[in-house]
Scaffold this active site. Structure first.
Site, mmCIF file in Angstrom:
data_model
loop_
_atom_site.group_PDB
_atom_site.id
_atom_site.type_symbol
_atom_site.label_atom_id
_atom_site.label_comp_id
_atom_site.label_asym_id
_atom_site.label_seq_id
_atom_site.Cartn_x
_atom_site.Cartn_y
_atom_site.Cartn_z
ATOM 1 N N ARG A 67 8.760 7.663 8.684
ATOM 2 C CA ARG A 67 9.031 8.768 9.610
ATOM 3 C C ARG A 67 8.368 8.584 10.971
ATOM 4 N NH1 ARG A 67 8.796 10.016 4.445
ATOM 5 N NH2 ARG A 67 10.328 11.486 3.586
ATOM 6 N N HIS A 92 13.554 6.457 8.539
ATOM 7 C CA HIS A 92 14.185 5.170 8.216
ATOM 8 C C HIS A 92 15.197 4.699 9.265
ATOM 9 C CE1 HIS A 92 11.976 5.074 4.616
ATOM 10 N NE2 HIS A 92 12.803 5.699 3.805
ATOM 11 N N HIS A 163 13.962 -1.074 0.423
ATOM 12 C CA HIS A 163 13.797 0.201 -0.294
ATOM 13 C C HIS A 163 14.287 0.104 -1.747
ATOM 14 C CE1 HIS A 163 13.119 4.424 -0.801
ATOM 15 N NE2 HIS A 163 12.949 4.647 0.492
ATOM 16 N N ASP A 234 4.293 10.111 -2.644
ATOM 17 C CA ASP A 234 5.119 9.703 -1.506
ATOM 18 C C ASP A 234 4.165 9.506 -0.338
ATOM 19 O OD1 ASP A 234 7.195 8.992 0.101
ATOM 20 O OD2 ASP A 234 8.181 10.959 0.130
ATOM 21 N N GLU A 295 7.204 0.214 -0.879
ATOM 22 C CA GLU A 295 7.748 -0.237 0.402
ATOM 23 C C GLU A 295 6.633 -0.741 1.318
ATOM 24 O OE1 GLU A 295 10.128 3.191 1.920
ATOM 25 O OE2 GLU A 295 9.552 4.006 -0.035
#
Length: 333
Positions: A67, A92, A163, A234, A295
């Site tokens: 982000r 992304h 991803h 996350d 990631e």
């Protein structure tokens, strides 16, 4: 115009991966486990479903992974307004990120393929024409090595990643909550409910975010105040570069172990908290926590935080962006 293609790579161990030039996407990863084929990557049944889903399954992410707050960046005292695609923020790379582009196949062999994309000046608001290659190598020691290269005509932030979502029990199993995960990181980045960093880096010892020893993903998953905000893991972890590997994931049956190594400074750990209703290979849908994404990247919103302890995320015209991430699979027969 390039056409959509699927490429298969295989090695001497009987491992096979599939890739597509649509989004330079990693479609499939099949391992030989106890005489059977185990698919350890989440994926869709058709390319049409890949184009419709919004979970970024296996895709190459760019120009900037993760982000960027308020979809704005500042370069040399000039403000750039990027394409927002998650509220006021950019996620992304914007509405038409690299994951939604048809890449050219630059070269291809039995164990390697290179995809090429030229992102024009102004693409999703970013300055500079970006010339990008992504190379996937499948080695005979069961490594999938992803090499990212880029050059630019103007100063621009670049943060390329893959991803892929992994389920080492096999993607038909319900979830990854009985996997064990280890991440060699002493710090992580707290975020708000929109995934935007809202504090500085914090010690992993706070809020039960420590993954330095293998930890069952289900353990107190939604009891940590930090993970309650995001519905699970996350979070970006700032990697301890004195350690040889970035992370290790172990299947619940202990038959498959995956080691992650990377030149990138951080790893976004995402436990698939919002995967529900994503189409799967079997004419059905995945549920939440069906797979985990690891990631490799710069920390989220890095263009707006030049003080963070990592190399600059800005690529200059005289520089070459060059990073790799490798996923190595060990099979315990």
């Amino acid at each position: 115009m390039p056409i959509t293609q699927i490429i298969e790579l295989s090695n001497k161990q009987g491992m096979q991966i599939k890739l597509s030039n649509w989004g330079a996407t990693w479609l499939s990863c099949e391992l030989p486990v106890n005489g059977q084929t185990r698919e350890v990557l989440l994926g869709c049944r058709s390319l049409e479903q890949y184009q419709q889903q919004d979970a970024y399954l296996g895709a190459t992410i760019g120009r900037y992974a993760n982000r960027i707050a308020n979809a704005t960046i500042n370069i040399d005292n000039k403000q750039y307004y990027l394409t927002a695609n998650q509220g006021v923020n950019q996620l992304h790379g914007g509405k038409l990120g690299f994951d939604k582009q048809l890449w050219l196949i630059q070269s291809c062999s039995d164990q390697q393929v290179t995809f090429l994309l030229i992102s024009p000046d102004g693409d999703q608001g970013f300055p500079g024409e970006l010339n990008v290659t992504v190379t996937y190598k499948l080695t005979d020691d069961n490594q999938v090595i992803i090499l990212f290269n880029a050059t630019t005509t103007k100063t621009t932030p670049v943060n390329l990643t893959n991803h892929a979502y992994f389920n080492l029990d096999g993607e038909i199993s319900k979830d990854i909550l009985n996997h064990k995960l280890k991440v060699n990181a002493n710090y992580y980045l707290p975020v708000n409910a929109n995934g935007i960093p809202n504090k500085g880096l914090a010690s992993v010892a706070m809020h039960d975010m420590d993954l330095r020893q293998p930890k069952l993903l289900s353990e107190k998953l939604l009891e940590s105040a930090e993970r309650q905000i995001t519905g699970g893991y996350d979070h970006a972890y700032l990697l301890d570069k004195t350690k040889a590997i970035a992370a290790q994931l172990i299947s619940s049956d202990k038959k498959v172990t995956m080691n992650v190594t990377t030149t990138k400074p951080s790893l976004q750990i995402y436990t698939g908290n919002f995967l529900q209703h994503t189409p799967n290979r079997h004419n059905g849908e995945y549920g939440n926590f069906a797979g985990i994404a690891l990631e490799s990247q710069f920390l989220p919103d890095s263009p707006n935080h030049p003080d963070w302890p990592q190399p600059s995320c800005f690529l200059q015209p005289e520089q070459i962006y060059e990073h790799y991430t490798a996923y190595q699979f060990f099979i315990n027969q």
